[in-house]
Design a protein around this motif. Sequence first.
Motif, PDB file in Angstrom:
ATOM      1  N   VAL A 144      11.058   8.435   1.739  1.00  0.00           N
ATOM      2  CA  VAL A 144      10.186   8.158   2.884  1.00  0.00           C
ATOM      3  C   VAL A 144      11.081   7.773   4.052  1.00  0.00           C
ATOM      4  O   VAL A 144      11.980   6.934   3.911  1.00  0.00           O
ATOM      5  N   HIS A 145      10.817   8.414   5.211  1.00  0.00           N
ATOM      6  CA  HIS A 145      11.632   8.154   6.410  1.00  0.00           C
ATOM      7  C   HIS A 145      10.716   7.831   7.576  1.00  0.00           C
ATOM      8  O   HIS A 145       9.639   8.407   7.712  1.00  0.00           O
ATOM      9  N   THR A 146      11.167   6.915   8.414  1.00  0.00           N
ATOM     10  CA  THR A 146      10.467   6.708   9.676  1.00  0.00           C
ATOM     11  C   THR A 146      11.474   6.269  10.731  1.00  0.00           C
ATOM     12  O   THR A 146      12.385   5.481  10.437  1.00  0.00           O
ATOM     13  N   ARG A 147      11.338   6.831  11.944  1.00  0.00           N
ATOM     14  CA  ARG A 147      12.306   6.536  13.014  1.00  0.00           C
ATOM     15  C   ARG A 147      11.555   6.266  14.316  1.00  0.00           C
ATOM     16  O   ARG A 147      10.737   7.088  14.741  1.00  0.00           O
ATOM     17  N   LEU A 148      11.827   5.138  14.902  1.00  0.00           N
ATOM     18  CA  LEU A 148      11.273   4.778  16.221  1.00  0.00           C
ATOM     19  C   LEU A 148       9.751   4.781  16.220  1.00  0.00           C
ATOM     20  O   LEU A 148       9.123   5.291  17.154  1.00  0.00           O
ATOM     21  N   VAL A 149       9.174   4.243  15.172  1.00  0.00           N
ATOM     22  CA  VAL A 149       7.715   4.170  15.073  1.00  0.00           C
ATOM     23  C   VAL A 149       7.257   2.720  14.880  1.00  0.00           C
ATOM     24  O   VAL A 149       6.412   2.211  15.623  1.00  0.00           O
ATOM     25  N   LEU A 150       7.822   2.026  13.885  1.00  0.00           N
ATOM     26  CA  LEU A 150       7.226   0.753  13.471  1.00  0.00           C
ATOM     27  C   LEU A 150       7.288  -0.350  14.527  1.00  0.00           C
ATOM     28  O   LEU A 150       6.363  -1.160  14.623  1.00  0.00           O
ATOM     29  N   THR A 151       8.347  -0.389  15.335  1.00  0.00           N
ATOM     30  CA  THR A 151       8.397  -1.450  16.365  1.00  0.00           C
ATOM     31  C   THR A 151       7.192  -1.349  17.295  1.00  0.00           C
ATOM     32  O   THR A 151       6.761  -2.344  17.858  1.00  0.00           O
ATOM     33  N   HIS A 152       6.662  -0.122  17.443  1.00  0.00           N
ATOM     34  CA  HIS A 152       5.535   0.081  18.362  1.00  0.00           C
ATOM     35  C   HIS A 152       4.222  -0.478  17.810  1.00  0.00           C
ATOM     36  O   HIS A 152       3.280  -0.667  18.572  1.00  0.00           O
ATOM     37  N   LEU A 153       4.132  -0.654  16.507  1.00  0.00           N
ATOM     38  CA  LEU A 153       2.840  -0.945  15.893  1.00  0.00           C
ATOM     39  C   LEU A 153       2.678  -2.448  15.661  1.00  0.00           C
ATOM     40  O   LEU A 153       3.473  -3.041  14.927  1.00  0.00           O
ATOM     41  N   PRO A 154       1.646  -3.064  16.247  1.00  0.00           N
ATOM     42  CA  PRO A 154       1.427  -4.494  15.963  1.00  0.00           C
ATOM     43  C   PRO A 154       1.309  -4.762  14.456  1.00  0.00           C
ATOM     44  O   PRO A 154       1.718  -5.822  13.984  1.00  0.00           O
ATOM     45  N   ALA A 155       0.782  -3.791  13.688  1.00  0.00           N
ATOM     46  CA  ALA A 155       0.637  -3.977  12.229  1.00  0.00           C
ATOM     47  C   ALA A 155       1.875  -3.478  11.486  1.00  0.00           C
ATOM     48  O   ALA A 155       1.784  -2.992  10.355  1.00  0.00           O
ATOM     49  N   ARG A 156       3.046  -3.617  12.097  1.00  0.00           N
ATOM     50  CA  ARG A 156       4.268  -2.991  11.551  1.00  0.00           C
ATOM     51  C   ARG A 156       4.614  -3.469  10.141  1.00  0.00           C
ATOM     52  O   ARG A 156       5.028  -2.662   9.301  1.00  0.00           O
ATOM     53  N   GLU A 157       4.413  -4.771   9.849  1.00  0.00           N
ATOM     54  CA  GLU A 157       4.767  -5.262   8.502  1.00  0.00           C
ATOM     55  C   GLU A 157       3.824  -4.683   7.449  1.00  0.00           C
ATOM     56  O   GLU A 157       4.247  -4.347   6.343  1.00  0.00           O
ATOM     57  N   GLN A 158       2.565  -4.568   7.834  1.00  0.00           N
ATOM     58  CA  GLN A 158       1.565  -3.976   6.930  1.00  0.00           C
ATOM     59  C   GLN A 158       1.921  -2.504   6.664  1.00  0.00           C
ATOM     60  O   GLN A 158       1.834  -2.027   5.529  1.00  0.00           O
ATOM     61  N   VAL A 159       2.337  -1.793   7.705  1.00  0.00           N
ATOM     62  CA  VAL A 159       2.696  -0.376   7.538  1.00  0.00           C
ATOM     63  C   VAL A 159       3.959  -0.262   6.683  1.00  0.00           C
ATOM     64  O   VAL A 159       4.052   0.602   5.797  1.00  0.00           O
ATOM     65  N   LEU A 160       4.911  -1.163   6.907  1.00  0.00           N
ATOM     66  CA  LEU A 160       6.131  -1.144   6.090  1.00  0.00           C
ATOM     67  C   LEU A 160       5.782  -1.340   4.613  1.00  0.00           C
ATOM     68  O   LEU A 160       6.305  -0.640   3.734  1.00  0.00           O
ATOM     69  N   LYS A 161       4.855  -2.253   4.354  1.00  0.00           N
ATOM     70  CA  LYS A 161       4.418  -2.487   2.977  1.00  0.00           C
ATOM     71  C   LYS A 161       3.803  -1.209   2.387  1.00  0.00           C
ATOM     72  O   LYS A 161       4.082  -0.840   1.240  1.00  0.00           O
ATOM     73  N   ARG A 162       3.020  -0.512   3.192  1.00  0.00           N
ATOM     74  CA  ARG A 162       2.361   0.710   2.715  1.00  0.00           C
ATOM     75  C   ARG A 162       3.408   1.814   2.451  1.00  0.00           C
ATOM     76  O   ARG A 162       3.291   2.584   1.503  1.00  0.00           O
ATOM     77  N   LEU A 163       4.433   1.882   3.323  1.00  0.00           N
ATOM     78  CA  LEU A 163       5.472   2.908   3.126  1.00  0.00           C
ATOM     79  C   LEU A 163       6.253   2.617   1.843  1.00  0.00           C
ATOM     80  O   LEU A 163       6.610   3.536   1.102  1.00  0.00           O
ATOM     81  N   CYS A 164       6.506   1.330   1.568  1.00  0.00           N
ATOM     82  CA  CYS A 164       7.208   0.975   0.315  1.00  0.00           C
ATOM     83  C   CYS A 164       6.346   1.363  -0.891  1.00  0.00           C
ATOM     84  O   CYS A 164       6.849   1.898  -1.884  1.00  0.00           O
ATOM     85  N   ALA A 165       5.049   1.096  -0.771  1.00  0.00           N
ATOM     86  CA  ALA A 165       4.147   1.394  -1.897  1.00  0.00           C
ATOM     87  C   ALA A 165       3.982   2.901  -2.108  1.00  0.00           C
ATOM     88  O   ALA A 165       3.604   3.342  -3.196  1.00  0.00           O
ATOM     89  N   ALA A 166       4.276   3.686  -1.083  1.00  0.00           N
ATOM     90  CA  ALA A 166       4.156   5.151  -1.219  1.00  0.00           C
ATOM     91  C   ALA A 166       5.329   5.751  -1.999  1.00  0.00           C
ATOM     92  O   ALA A 166       5.288   6.918  -2.392  1.00  0.00           O
ATOM     93  N   LEU A 167       6.397   4.958  -2.208  1.00  0.00           N
ATOM     94  CA  LEU A 167       7.561   5.455  -2.966  1.00  0.00           C
ATOM     95  C   LEU A 167       7.260   5.488  -4.457  1.00  0.00           C
ATOM     96  O   LEU A 167       6.622   4.570  -4.981  1.00  0.00           O
ATOM     97  N   ARG A 168       7.764   6.505  -5.121  1.00  0.00           N
ATOM     98  CA  ARG A 168       7.704   6.477  -6.582  1.00  0.00           C
ATOM     99  C   ARG A 168       8.800   5.509  -7.065  1.00  0.00           C
ATOM    100  O   ARG A 168       9.744   5.223  -6.305  1.00  0.00           O
ATOM    101  N   PRO A 169       8.737   5.016  -8.300  1.00  0.00           N
ATOM    102  CA  PRO A 169       9.821   4.158  -8.787  1.00  0.00           C
ATOM    103  C   PRO A 169      11.168   4.868  -8.639  1.00  0.00           C
ATOM    104  O   PRO A 169      11.305   6.040  -9.008  1.00  0.00           O
TER     105      PRO A 169
END
Length: 296
Positions: A144-169
Amino acid sequence: MTGRQAVPSRPERREAEEDRWHTIVTAHRHDELSRDRRLAPSYVVPNSWEHARRRLELLEACYDPASFNRASALGVQEGWRCLDAGAGHGSFARWLSAKVGAAGSVVAADLDTRLLAGITEPNIEVHQMDLVSDPLPLGEFDFVHTRLVLTHLPAREQVLKRLCAALRPGGILMIEDLDGFPVLATATGAYRQAWLAFIKALQAAGVDTDWAHDLPLRLHRHGLAGIDAALDVPLFRGGSAHAQFWSLTWQQVRDRVVAVGAPAQVIDQGQADLGDEQRWFRGPAMVIAWGRHPPT
Ligand SMILES: C[S@@+](CC[C@H](N)C(=O)[O-])C[C@H]1O[C@@H](n2cnc3c(N)ncnc32)[C@H](O)[C@@H]1O
């Protein structure tokens, strides 16, 4: 002691003006942020802007080489299923597509997919989605990759959590975002003034301009393992792709800069500096951090 007050020299006046901006920026962050957040939508540089394609092409020209090198070093390979979250104009999704081949696949997700319309690679799925609120698969992606997106989002920590959960083990998250410290530490003159005004406008819209500073720690807090990070500070010439990218970015947010109280000339003069091929500038640092979902 009595006497006339000394008239400040031109450099002293400039320093005083810079200090005034610093004070405004800092005060703004603490006192006015929540009010301005209510006034402004959160994403400040939407893809609907008439020059958005050109702006994102420049962004890609500036940052793709380092992103591709890092993702290669992290072992992206044939057969992987990948997500590029906030894919923009799609260069990174296309690069992933070539790496993972026909046996793999790439989801290019964005709130506004208009600049992904030209994608024809059969192993890329373009998904129009809001990373904050739309469903994301759980445990699915190798990368999973993201570039120059999360700083823009007030819910950035929540989105980061969702991106981590989208990873397979065992899957890898690679995240890239900007940290302005090299600019704040070194920039002078009109270039500095434009940056300070730009930062103020971003913060008024809910962007956390310091968020990337602690990126590795944030990945740690979200439970990733094997975390590592790198920092790239660009040193670029006036008129270069970096200079054009920032100039166009300031142009896109000009109204927001004026709305937070800066004179429009701050942007004009900053853009004039960036067009001067005799000048060299330090840009914000790109913080690249990565980690693995712990294998179960
Ligand atoms: C600065 S661009 C970066 C594009 C791309 N990641 C790159 O580095 O080339 C940010 C992208 O994030 C998208 N974006 C912003 N907010 C989003 C959200 N809530 N959900 C999905 N995408 C979003 C924007 O539409 C835009 O395409």
